[in-house]
Design an enzyme around this catalytic site. Structure first.
Site, PDB file in Angstrom:
ATOM      1  N   GLN A  99       0.849  -1.194   0.000  1.00 54.17           N
ATOM      2  CA  GLN A  99       0.000   0.000   0.000  1.00 54.17           C
ATOM      3  C   GLN A  99       0.887   1.248   0.000  1.00 54.17           C
ATOM      4  O   GLN A  99       1.642   1.480   0.951  1.00 54.17           O
ATOM      5  CB  GLN A  99      -0.946   0.037   1.210  1.00 54.17           C
ATOM      6  CG  GLN A  99      -2.011   1.122   1.050  1.00 54.17           C
ATOM      7  CD  GLN A  99      -2.830   1.370   2.280  1.00 54.17           C
ATOM      8  OE1 GLN A  99      -2.283   1.564   3.372  1.00 54.17           O
ATOM      9  NE2 GLN A  99      -4.163   1.384   2.121  1.00 54.17           N
ATOM     10  N   TYR A 180      -5.761  10.945   4.223  1.00 55.08           N
ATOM     11  CA  TYR A 180      -4.356  11.195   3.893  1.00 55.08           C
ATOM     12  C   TYR A 180      -4.275  12.002   2.605  1.00 55.08           C
ATOM     13  O   TYR A 180      -5.309  12.467   2.098  1.00 55.08           O
ATOM     14  CB  TYR A 180      -3.583   9.866   3.853  1.00 55.08           C
ATOM     15  CG  TYR A 180      -3.588   9.217   5.219  1.00 55.08           C
ATOM     16  CD1 TYR A 180      -4.279   8.038   5.452  1.00 55.08           C
ATOM     17  CD2 TYR A 180      -2.975   9.842   6.304  1.00 55.08           C
ATOM     18  CE1 TYR A 180      -4.331   7.478   6.724  1.00 55.08           C
ATOM     19  CE2 TYR A 180      -3.025   9.299   7.576  1.00 55.08           C
ATOM     20  CZ  TYR A 180      -3.702   8.119   7.779  1.00 55.08           C
ATOM     21  OH  TYR A 180      -3.769   7.579   9.043  1.00 55.08           O
ATOM     22  N   ARG A 227      -7.618   2.390  -2.739  1.00 58.91           N
ATOM     23  CA  ARG A 227      -8.499   2.331  -1.567  1.00 58.91           C
ATOM     24  C   ARG A 227      -9.145   3.686  -1.342  1.00 58.91           C
ATOM     25  O   ARG A 227      -8.480   4.721  -1.360  1.00 58.91           O
ATOM     26  CB  ARG A 227      -7.711   1.915  -0.319  1.00 58.91           C
ATOM     27  CG  ARG A 227      -8.621   1.440   0.805  1.00 58.91           C
ATOM     28  CD  ARG A 227      -7.875   1.129   2.071  1.00 58.91           C
ATOM     29  NE  ARG A 227      -8.573   0.099   2.867  1.00 58.91           N
ATOM     30  CZ  ARG A 227      -8.418  -0.047   4.175  1.00 58.91           C
ATOM     31  NH1 ARG A 227      -7.587   0.759   4.827  1.00 58.91           N
ATOM     32  NH2 ARG A 227      -9.064  -1.000   4.829  1.00 58.91           N
ATOM     33  N   GLY A 317      -9.427  -6.560   9.011  1.00 57.26           N
ATOM     34  CA  GLY A 317      -8.303  -5.904   9.669  1.00 57.26           C
ATOM     35  C   GLY A 317      -8.011  -6.526  11.022  1.00 57.26           C
ATOM     36  O   GLY A 317      -7.196  -7.440  11.150  1.00 57.26           O
ATOM     37  N   ARG A 318      -8.746  -6.063  12.055  1.00 56.84           N
ATOM     38  CA  ARG A 318      -8.464  -6.532  13.405  1.00 56.84           C
ATOM     39  C   ARG A 318      -8.468  -8.058  13.530  1.00 56.84           C
ATOM     40  O   ARG A 318      -7.589  -8.621  14.181  1.00 56.84           O
ATOM     41  CB  ARG A 318      -9.448  -5.885  14.386  1.00 56.84           C
ATOM     42  CG  ARG A 318      -9.049  -4.434  14.729  1.00 56.84           C
ATOM     43  CD  ARG A 318     -10.196  -3.603  15.203  1.00 56.84           C
ATOM     44  NE  ARG A 318     -11.106  -3.301  14.082  1.00 56.84           N
ATOM     45  CZ  ARG A 318     -12.185  -2.513  14.215  1.00 56.84           C
ATOM     46  NH1 ARG A 318     -12.482  -1.993  15.385  1.00 56.84           N
ATOM     47  NH2 ARG A 318     -12.977  -2.272  13.180  1.00 56.84           N
TER      48      ARG A 318
HETATM   49  C1  LIG Z   1      -2.628   4.047   7.661  1.00 52.19           C
HETATM   50  C2  LIG Z   1      -3.648   4.156   8.496  1.00 52.19           C
HETATM   51  C3  LIG Z   1      -5.017   4.266   7.917  1.00 52.19           C
HETATM   52  O1  LIG Z   1      -5.164   4.094   6.694  1.00 52.19           O
HETATM   53  O2  LIG Z   1      -5.953   4.548   8.679  1.00 52.19           O
HETATM   54  C4  LIG Z   1      -3.471   4.195   9.977  1.00 52.19           C
HETATM   55  C5  LIG Z   1      -2.419   4.901  10.530  1.00 52.19           C
HETATM   56  C6  LIG Z   1      -2.242   4.901  11.913  1.00 52.19           C
HETATM   57  C7  LIG Z   1      -3.116   4.206  12.736  1.00 52.19           C
HETATM   58  C8  LIG Z   1      -4.167   3.508  12.165  1.00 52.19           C
HETATM   59  C9  LIG Z   1      -4.352   3.498  10.792  1.00 52.19           C
END
Ligand SMILES: C=C(C(=O)O)c1ccccc1
Length: 364
Positions: A99, A180, A227, A317-318
């Site tokens: 990713q 992001y 994503r 995920g988890r």
């Molecule tokens: C890359 C993350 C994301 O996509 O939420 C991330 C970064 C820090 C903590 C949790 C998740």
């Protein structure tokens, strides 16, 4: 056998089942130089029975780093570290994509080269936090990227994508979710630019188009995914017309013939509730490749979503933190290990490579 446990193709990648390991930040890369090492090779190869592994978010440049101990893909040492991981996953019969991540304004000056401000579409700080290695700190106020800097950022994605090929990955996922950098450009909060990268939806998807163009010059499009988190406000992003904005973003992904789109359904790591007028089916039908659905799926939800055709694959995920053999456990409807939240982020082997397999559980 439920369709969840049957083979399919994700673009050009043949996968033995529809269970995907979601990207999980675990903050265990070496400090300063940010490379993974043998511990990561163990962790990922333990989970190689996944139909497809999507690696943790990996920054494309030092500027793209936003948390302590996250790995990069912009130095030879990092490429070599990741090669250990991909070799181990392949030796265990698995498939893994990287990713590609740029955090934009979700960073802190202490994590930036020369303590500089993070970069973003607009010079407005996120109302969010990050982890600087000692604790949680408020994200710093970014500076707005100049129009003529965008080609350099796009080039950084191209080089990182090429590095991922050298590191032996089976493909790459462009991270355009969770507030992001690319998501910051897509949404009209915070993107308030007045150049060709802001304002209209066509302008706000432009950098995504340019990044996908660059990445698909390095990789066959069938080995590239993207994503999105259309309805999540995680990391202080929002959009006034999410169905139109993400419909257009998905049209862009489709125009390159990408292998898959990967959608966080609902709030990142939270509620699956949909806002009024929102529809995943409406978004998905604008894309000809595979649809990976994520967020809060349990065994029954996953089986039903794939059986009904609502999703082609399900990313967990988890559950993958605590269950290296998740596929086998789901297949058998066996009990799942509970992940230990205290060791989600940071540390070493504890809470990372020491979760038990079913076979172990039967051991005396
Ligand atoms: C890359 C993350 C994301 O996509 O939420 C991330 C970064 C820090 C903590 C949790 C998740």
């Amino acid at each position: 056998t439920p369709k969840l446990f049957t083979p399919t193709t994700v673009g050009d990648i043949q996968v033995p089942n529809r269970v995907v390991m979601a990207p999980l930040t675990r903050n265990r890369a070496r400090n300063e130089t940010n490379e993974p090492f043998d511990l990561h090779a163990t962790y990922y190869s333990q989970r190689a029975s996944a139909g497809l592994i999507i690696s943790e978010a990996t920054q494309i440049t030092p500027e793209g780093k936003g948390y302590a101990w996250t790995p990069g893909i912009h130095s030879q040492k990092q490429i070599d570290g990741w090669r250990q991981v991909t070799d181990a996953v392949h030796a265990a019969g698995g498939r893994i994509v990287l990713q590609l991540w740029h955090v934009g304004r979700i960073s802190h000056t202490s994590l930036q080269p020369n303590g500089q401000p993070p970069v973003a579409p607009t010079a407005v700080a996120a109302q969010s936090y990050t982890f600087d290695g000692n604790g949680f700190v408020e994200t710093s106020t970014p500076r707005a990227l100049e129009t003529d800097e965008i080609p350099r950022v796009v080039e950084d994605y191209r080089v990182a994508a090429r590095n991922a090929r050298e590191a032996g990955f089976d493909g790459v996922e462009v991270h355009a979710a969770n507030g992001y950098l690319l998501d910051q450009f897509l949404r009209d909060h915070p993107n308030q630019r007045t150049d060709q990268y802001g304002g209209t939806i066509q302008n706000r998807v432009r950098i995504l188009r340019e990044v996908l163009e660059a990445v698909t010059e390095v990789w066959p499009a069938g080995r590239v995914g993207v994503r999105f988190s259309p309805f999540s406000n995680f990391n202080d992003v929002a959009d006034s017309t999410p169905m139109e904005t993400f419909g257009t973003a998905i049209d862009v992904a489709n125009s390159f013939g990408l292998g898959y789109i990967h959608l966080i359904e609902g709030e990142t790591g939270g509620s699956r509730d949909l806002p009024e007028g929102a529809s995943y089916a409406a978004l998905r039908q604008r894309f000809d490749g595979a649809y990976i659905a994520n967020n809060g799926y349990d065994r029954q939800l996953a089986i039903d979503a794939v059986e009904s055709g609502k999703a082609d694959l399900i990313a967990f995920g988890r559950p993958y933190i605590a269950n290296p053999d998740l596929v086998e456990r789901l297949r058998r409807d066996a009990p799942l290990n509970t992940p230990d939240r205290d060791t989600f982020y940071g540390g070493g082997a504890e809470g990372y490579t020491d979760y038990r397999f079913l076979a172990d559980s039967h051991a005396a």
